[in-house]
Design a protein around this motif. Structure first.
Motif, PDB file in Angstrom:
ATOM      1  N   SER A  59     -15.690   0.801   4.810  1.00 10.31           N
ATOM      2  CA  SER A  59     -16.169   1.297   3.347  1.00 10.31           C
ATOM      3  C   SER A  59     -15.170   0.123   2.283  1.00 10.31           C
ATOM      4  CB  SER A  59     -16.101   2.682   2.981  1.00 10.31           C
ATOM      5  OG  SER A  59     -14.784   2.789   2.879  1.00 10.31           O
ATOM      6  N   ILE A  60     -15.712   0.482   1.178  1.00  9.28           N
ATOM      7  CA  ILE A  60     -15.239  -0.570   0.230  1.00  9.28           C
ATOM      8  C   ILE A  60     -13.662  -0.922   0.140  1.00  9.28           C
ATOM      9  CG2 ILE A  60     -15.126   1.442  -1.259  1.00  9.28           C
ATOM     10  CD1 ILE A  60     -15.492  -1.977  -2.406  1.00  9.28           C
ATOM     11  N   GLY A  61     -13.355  -2.405  -0.005  1.00  7.47           N
ATOM     12  CA  GLY A  61     -12.001  -2.736   0.000  1.00  7.47           C
ATOM     13  C   GLY A  61     -11.209  -3.055   1.388  1.00  7.47           C
ATOM     14  N   TRP A 106       0.732  -1.182   0.018  1.00  5.14           N
ATOM     15  CA  TRP A 106       0.163  -0.169   0.116  1.00  5.14           C
ATOM     16  C   TRP A 106       0.762   1.360   0.000  1.00  5.14           C
ATOM     17  CZ3 TRP A 106      -4.513   1.456  -1.321  1.00  5.14           C
ATOM     18  CH2 TRP A 106      -5.657   0.428  -1.610  1.00  5.14           C
ATOM     19  N   TYR A 137      -5.781   0.854  -8.735  1.00  2.00           N
ATOM     20  CA  TYR A 137      -7.239   0.812  -9.506  1.00  2.00           C
ATOM     21  C   TYR A 137      -8.138   2.153  -9.653  1.00  2.00           C
ATOM     22  CZ  TYR A 137      -8.019   1.581  -4.536  1.00  2.00           C
ATOM     23  OH  TYR A 137      -8.255   2.155  -3.172  1.00  2.00           O
ATOM     24  N   ASN A 196      -7.628   4.786   4.567  1.00  2.00           N
ATOM     25  CA  ASN A 196      -6.769   5.042   3.390  1.00  2.00           C
ATOM     26  C   ASN A 196      -6.559   6.711   3.669  1.00  2.00           C
ATOM     27  OD1 ASN A 196      -6.758   6.033   0.167  1.00  2.00           O
ATOM     28  ND2 ASN A 196      -5.622   4.120   0.506  1.00  2.00           N
ATOM     29  N   ASP A 253      -5.485   3.151   9.842  1.00  2.00           N
ATOM     30  CA  ASP A 253      -4.888   2.517   8.442  1.00  2.00           C
ATOM     31  C   ASP A 253      -3.504   2.059   8.761  1.00  2.00           C
ATOM     32  OD1 ASP A 253      -6.139   2.483   5.435  1.00  2.00           O
ATOM     33  OD2 ASP A 253      -3.998   2.354   5.515  1.00  2.00           O
ATOM     34  N   ILE A 254      -3.101   1.030   7.860  1.00  2.00           N
ATOM     35  CA  ILE A 254      -2.053   0.534   8.174  1.00  2.00           C
ATOM     36  C   ILE A 254      -0.902   1.058   7.077  1.00  2.00           C
ATOM     37  CG2 ILE A 254      -1.839  -1.179   6.155  1.00  2.00           C
ATOM     38  CD1 ILE A 254      -0.609  -3.231   8.704  1.00  2.00           C
ATOM     39  N   SER A 255      -1.091   1.820   6.308  1.00  3.05           N
ATOM     40  CA  SER A 255      -0.502   2.471   5.226  1.00  3.05           C
ATOM     41  C   SER A 255       0.200   3.956   5.825  1.00  3.05           C
ATOM     42  CB  SER A 255      -1.127   2.580   3.993  1.00  3.05           C
ATOM     43  OG  SER A 255      -0.276   3.646   3.235  1.00  3.05           O
ATOM     44  N   ASP A 275      -1.878  -1.444  12.004  1.00  7.21           N
ATOM     45  CA  ASP A 275      -2.511  -2.517  11.713  1.00  7.21           C
ATOM     46  C   ASP A 275      -3.840  -2.703  12.610  1.00  7.21           C
ATOM     47  OD1 ASP A 275      -3.307  -5.007  11.165  1.00  7.21           O
ATOM     48  OD2 ASP A 275      -1.323  -6.044  11.622  1.00  7.21           O
ATOM     49  N   ILE A 276      -4.875  -2.923  12.079  1.00 13.87           N
ATOM     50  CA  ILE A 276      -6.164  -3.096  12.507  1.00 13.87           C
ATOM     51  C   ILE A 276      -5.965  -3.869  13.962  1.00 13.87           C
ATOM     52  CG2 ILE A 276      -8.626  -3.658  12.410  1.00 13.87           C
ATOM     53  CD1 ILE A 276      -7.773  -0.842  10.762  1.00 13.87           C
ATOM     54  N   CYS A 291      -9.238   0.936   8.199  1.00 17.14           N
ATOM     55  CA  CYS A 291      -9.194   0.916   6.623  1.00 17.14           C
ATOM     56  C   CYS A 291      -9.235   2.317   5.875  1.00 17.14           C
ATOM     57  CB  CYS A 291      -9.639  -0.320   5.826  1.00 17.14           C
ATOM     58  SG  CYS A 291      -8.898  -1.804   6.500  1.00 17.14           S
ATOM     59  N   GLU A 326     -13.427   9.680   2.917  1.00 15.61           N
ATOM     60  CA  GLU A 326     -14.704   9.178   3.499  1.00 15.61           C
ATOM     61  C   GLU A 326     -14.991   9.800   5.017  1.00 15.61           C
ATOM     62  OE1 GLU A 326     -13.397   5.754   2.288  1.00 15.61           O
ATOM     63  OE2 GLU A 326     -14.921   5.176   1.033  1.00 15.61           O
TER      64      GLU A 326
HETATM   65  C1  SAM Z   1      -8.994   0.126  -0.772  1.00 21.01           C
HETATM   66  S1  SAM Z   1      -8.594   1.133   0.291  1.00 21.01           S
HETATM   67  C2  SAM Z   1      -9.943   1.064   1.508  1.00 21.01           C
HETATM   68  C3  SAM Z   1     -10.212   2.501   1.805  1.00 21.01           C
HETATM   69  C4  SAM Z   1     -11.356   3.293   1.156  1.00 21.01           C
HETATM   70  N1  SAM Z   1     -12.722   2.765   1.470  1.00 21.01           N
HETATM   71  C5  SAM Z   1     -10.998   3.871  -0.333  1.00 21.01           C
HETATM   72  O1  SAM Z   1     -11.931   3.432  -1.231  1.00 21.01           O
HETATM   73  O2  SAM Z   1     -10.167   4.561  -0.257  1.00 21.01           O
HETATM   74  C6  SAM Z   1      -7.798  -0.434   1.579  1.00 21.01           C
HETATM   75  C7  SAM Z   1      -7.087   0.294   2.721  1.00 21.01           C
HETATM   76  O3  SAM Z   1      -6.947  -0.805   3.631  1.00 21.01           O
HETATM   77  C8  SAM Z   1      -5.636  -0.573   4.364  1.00 21.01           C
HETATM   78  N2  SAM Z   1      -5.420  -2.030   5.215  1.00 21.01           N
HETATM   79  C9  SAM Z   1      -4.854  -3.098   4.561  1.00 21.01           C
HETATM   80  N3  SAM Z   1      -4.802  -3.857   5.568  1.00 21.01           N
HETATM   81  C10 SAM Z   1      -4.884  -3.163   6.663  1.00 21.01           C
HETATM   82  C11 SAM Z   1      -4.515  -3.761   8.110  1.00 21.01           C
HETATM   83  N4  SAM Z   1      -4.273  -5.011   8.436  1.00 21.01           N
HETATM   84  N5  SAM Z   1      -4.701  -2.723   8.995  1.00 21.01           N
HETATM   85  C12 SAM Z   1      -5.351  -1.300   8.657  1.00 21.01           C
HETATM   86  N6  SAM Z   1      -5.332  -1.099   7.459  1.00 21.01           N
HETATM   87  C13 SAM Z   1      -5.107  -1.954   6.390  1.00 21.01           C
HETATM   88  C14 SAM Z   1      -4.634  -0.358   3.395  1.00 21.01           C
HETATM   89  O4  SAM Z   1      -3.627   0.334   3.836  1.00 21.01           O
HETATM   90  C15 SAM Z   1      -5.689   0.605   2.449  1.00 21.01           C
HETATM   91  O5  SAM Z   1      -5.585   1.894   2.740  1.00 21.01           O
END
Ligand code: SAM
Length: 267
Positions: A130-132, A15, A200, A66, A86-88, A112-113, A64, A70
């Motif tokens: 939300s999504i993803g 990420w 994406y 990002n 968020d982890i990033s 990390d969550i 998450c 949102e």
């Molecule tokens: C697709 S984005 C979703 C955010 C938002 N809905 C968007 O569309 O921008 C996924 C997010 O999940 C985070 N993520 C992935 N694994 C994670 C974890 N273990 N702990 C916290 N965040 C995590 C990533 O860093 C990323 O920012």
């Protein structure tokens, strides 16, 4: 390192690598729209259901989150204290910078969550997802255990995610495949391992760090929520692709489930 950490650390690095690609395509757009006071990205069908939670003054966690667009929208809609996790590192830096630039009072925390500190337990009126998000989680039961621990005694969980059904269909970038052909299992035990990047937004692919994507069935998700002491009080499915990966499936017009909204509450 636990098994989970192997996956989540790899995903963190992937990420961090992806964020500059997203920022190149979208950074200016977000700056422009958030310069308008009260801007929000939340649209129907989510909007009515979010409004049904009466978010005015409510303390919200976005897991998450990002780059925070949102959560900043929810704040602009009248939410109370807002905390994004968020982890990033790079996503959190972008969120913090934009919130400060436009004076939107959200806190953003890199974690990390699974490692969210105990000081945030029992704190939130709403946990928003939300999504993803769910697909990045190596364990869904432990994930919802953490979510339940963040909620206060009358807290509610709100999820707007892609539908597990869509995981069986080809993603848009796959060419020369019937978009409606089932090509992947529904019950997939091992994660997908990918090295093609996560752009994406700009729709580019680049040789990337290895990342892991987990497929959770509807029953995995529902039982993760129920087993952790939450009661599902709303569930709705939609033919709308919110993932940007399944536009061809939506365009086929067969009215298949591509996304869902779920609301659960502490029992
Ligand atoms: C697709 S984005 C979703 C955010 C938002 N809905 C968007 O569309 O921008 C996924 C997010 O999940 C985070 N993520 C992935 N694994 C994670 C974890 N273990 N702990 C916290 N965040 C995590 C990533 O860093 C990323 O920012």
């Amino acid at each position: 390192m636990s098994n989970f950490k192997n996956y989540t650390e790899a995903n963190r690095e992937a990420w961090n690598e992806a964020m500059p690609h997203h920022q190149k395509s979208n950074g200016d757009k977000w700056d422009k729209v958030f310069s308008k006071p009260g801007f929000s990205v939340i649209i129907e069908p989510e909007l009515s259901l979010i409004n049904s939670l009466n978010i005015e003054g409510q303390k919200i966690a976005h897991v998450c989150c990002n780059n925070g667009v949102e959560l900043m929208s929810l704040k602009n809609m009248g939410a109370g204290e807002c905390v994004g996790f968020d982890i990033s590192d790079k996503a959190i830096q972008e969120a913090q910078a934009r919130a400060a630039r436009f004076d939107i009072a959200c806190e953003f925390i890199q974690t990390d969550i699974y490692d969210i500190p105990e000081q945030y337990h029992d704190e939130f009126d709403i946990v928003y997802i939300s999504i993803g998000c769910l697909g990045w989680m190596p364990g869904i039961q432990r994930f919802f255990g953490k979510i339940a621990s963040l909620l206060n005694e009358s807290g509610e969980l709100f999820i707007h995610e892609s539908h597990p059904f869509s995981e069986m269909l080809p993603a848009d970038e796959l060419e020369n495949v019937d978009p409606m052909k089932i090509i992947e299992p529904y019950f997939k035990k091992d994660p997908y391992i990918d090295n093609d990047g996560i752009d994406y937004i700009g729709k580019t692919s680049y040789p990337s760090k290895t990342m892991y994507w987990f497929v959770w069935t509807l029953s995995d998700i529902l039982m993760g929520i129920i087993d952790n002491g939450l009661k599902v009080r709303h569930f709705s499915e939609y033919p709308d692709d919110i993932s940007t990966q399944h536009g061809k499936n939506q365009a086929a017009g067969l009215d298949i489930p591509l996304s869902y909204i779920l609301i659960a509450e502490k029992e």
